[in-house]
Scaffold this motif. Structure first.
Motif, short mmCIF file in Angstrom:
data_model
loop_
_atom_site.label_atom_id
_atom_site.label_comp_id
_atom_site.label_asym_id
_atom_site.label_seq_id
_atom_site.Cartn_x
_atom_site.Cartn_y
_atom_site.Cartn_z
N MET A 52 1.05 -1.19 -0.10
CA MET A 52 -0.20 -0.13 0.03
C MET A 52 0.85 1.09 0.14
O MET A 52 1.66 1.21 0.62
N THR A 53 1.03 2.30 -0.86
CA THR A 53 1.91 3.59 -1.02
C THR A 53 0.99 4.62 0.23
O THR A 53 0.27 4.11 0.89
N ASP A 54 1.67 5.18 0.79
CA ASP A 54 1.38 6.16 1.23
C ASP A 54 0.21 7.21 1.34
O ASP A 54 -0.60 6.83 1.36
N GLN A 55 0.07 7.27 -0.72
CA GLN A 55 -1.11 8.30 -0.48
C GLN A 55 -2.61 7.02 -0.42
O GLN A 55 -3.35 7.85 0.13
N GLU A 56 -1.89 6.17 -0.83
CA GLU A 56 -3.42 4.98 -0.79
C GLU A 56 -3.63 5.20 1.47
O GLU A 56 -5.17 4.89 1.69
N GLN A 57 -2.37 4.91 1.57
CA GLN A 57 -2.48 4.87 3.26
C GLN A 57 -3.37 5.70 3.75
O GLN A 57 -4.09 5.81 4.39
N ALA A 58 -3.37 6.99 3.06
CA ALA A 58 -3.89 8.52 3.76
C ALA A 58 -4.70 8.60 3.37
O ALA A 58 -5.63 8.79 4.77
N SER A 59 -5.68 7.39 2.53
CA SER A 59 -6.83 8.15 1.73
C SER A 59 -7.88 7.12 2.38
O SER A 59 -8.56 7.41 3.16
N LYS A 60 -6.97 5.76 3.42
CA LYS A 60 -7.42 5.13 3.61
C LYS A 60 -7.73 5.49 5.10
O LYS A 60 -8.88 5.16 5.94
N ILE A 61 -6.95 5.86 5.78
CA ILE A 61 -7.22 6.63 7.13
C ILE A 61 -8.17 7.68 7.02
O ILE A 61 -8.94 8.19 7.56
N SER A 62 -8.40 8.53 6.11
CA SER A 62 -9.11 9.56 5.31
C SER A 62 -10.86 9.15 5.95
O SER A 62 -11.56 9.23 6.38
N GLU A 63 -11.09 7.96 5.01
CA GLU A 63 -12.65 6.98 4.44
C GLU A 63 -12.72 6.75 5.86
O GLU A 63 -13.61 6.77 6.77
N ILE A 64 -11.45 5.62 6.76
CA ILE A 64 -11.82 5.14 8.61
C ILE A 64 -13.10 7.25 9.39
O ILE A 64 -13.72 6.60 9.87
N ILE A 65 -11.56 7.77 9.21
CA ILE A 65 -12.05 8.62 10.40
C ILE A 65 -13.22 9.27 10.13
O ILE A 65 -14.42 9.31 10.76
N GLU A 66 -13.61 9.45 8.68
CA GLU A 66 -14.76 10.06 9.09
C GLU A 66 -15.91 9.81 8.51
O GLU A 66 -16.90 10.06 8.11
N ALA A 67 -16.18 8.37 8.64
CA ALA A 67 -17.32 7.59 8.79
C ALA A 67 -17.69 7.62 9.91
O ALA A 67 -18.76 7.01 10.32
N TYR A 68 -17.15 8.81 11.11
CA TYR A 68 -17.66 8.82 12.65
C TYR A 68 -18.07 9.84 12.18
O TYR A 68 -16.89 11.08 11.79
N PRO A 69 -18.83 10.95 13.20
CA PRO A 69 -18.93 12.23 13.57
C PRO A 69 -17.84 12.37 14.99
O PRO A 69 -16.61 11.41 14.75
N ALA A 70 -17.59 14.01 14.29
CA ALA A 70 -16.20 14.68 14.76
C ALA A 70 -16.28 14.39 16.47
O ALA A 70 -16.44 15.85 16.90
N ASP A 71 -16.76 13.66 17.21
CA ASP A 71 -16.77 13.44 18.34
C ASP A 71 -16.24 12.24 19.11
O ASP A 71 -15.82 10.81 18.57
N GLN A 72 -15.29 12.88 20.69
CA GLN A 72 -14.38 11.66 21.04
C GLN A 72 -14.34 10.67 21.42
O GLN A 72 -14.33 9.35 21.33
#
Length: 163
Positions: A1-21
């Motif tokens: 997995m490239t750095d760009q693919e990893q960053a994209s996957k991280i964003s996808e995971i994070i943004e699946a949740y509301p910005a609530d701790q």
């Protein structure tokens, strides 16, 4: 997995949740599942998204044994060392794994194929000693079965539990 693919996957995971701790642990579990560990970039991105200190997330990630901040192997081997398994030779299994893989519990092979963990209980006391590999239980194990099990996973074969 490239750095760009990893960053994209991280964003996808994070943004699946509301910005609530209160969703921090769930997001970290998803990263753990996606990458077999929580990348440093993932922890930083999650902290920024939630507006919390990275140290707060770090403390959560180090508290829960199911989470790891270091890469795990492709195959995760968990040896139960609960009372029943310990009494029935779990540490002999760990010794045989070290002989086969060259690593102690808590370590990953240099090639990234295997990680070995010693856990307190896998909930299969009647079938002790027990080893869990990639979600498959291997029950009533004998030391002489370990090399064959490891070889099967190393060769990419589908492994079924031993009874």
């Amino acid at each position: 997995m490239t750095d760009q693919e990893q960053a994209s996957k991280i964003s996808e995971i994070i943004e699946a949740y509301p910005a609530d701790q209160r969703f921090a642990l769930a997001a970290m579990q998803d990263m753990q599942h996606a990458f077999n560990y929580i990348p440093e970039e993932g922890l930083s991105a999650l902290a920024a998204y939630l507006g919390c200190a990275e140290a707060q997330l770090y403390s959560m990630a180090t508290f829960y044994k199911a989470l790891s901040l270091t890469p795990k192997g492709d195959h995760i081997v968990k040896i139960c060392n609960g009372t029943a398994c310990h009494l029935r030779g779990a540490m002999n299994l760990a010794t045989e794994l070290k002989r086969n893989l060259g690593i102690d519990p808590g370590e990953t092979t240099e090639d990234g194929t295997f990680s070995v963990e010693l856990v307190n209980c896998l909930g299969s006391c009647a079938l002790a000693p027990v080893m869990l590999v990639d979600g498959t239980y291997h029950n009533k194990l004998r030391v002489d079965q370990i090399p064959g099990i490891i070889e099967s996973y190393a060769n990419g074969e589908v492994v079924s539990a031993h009874d």
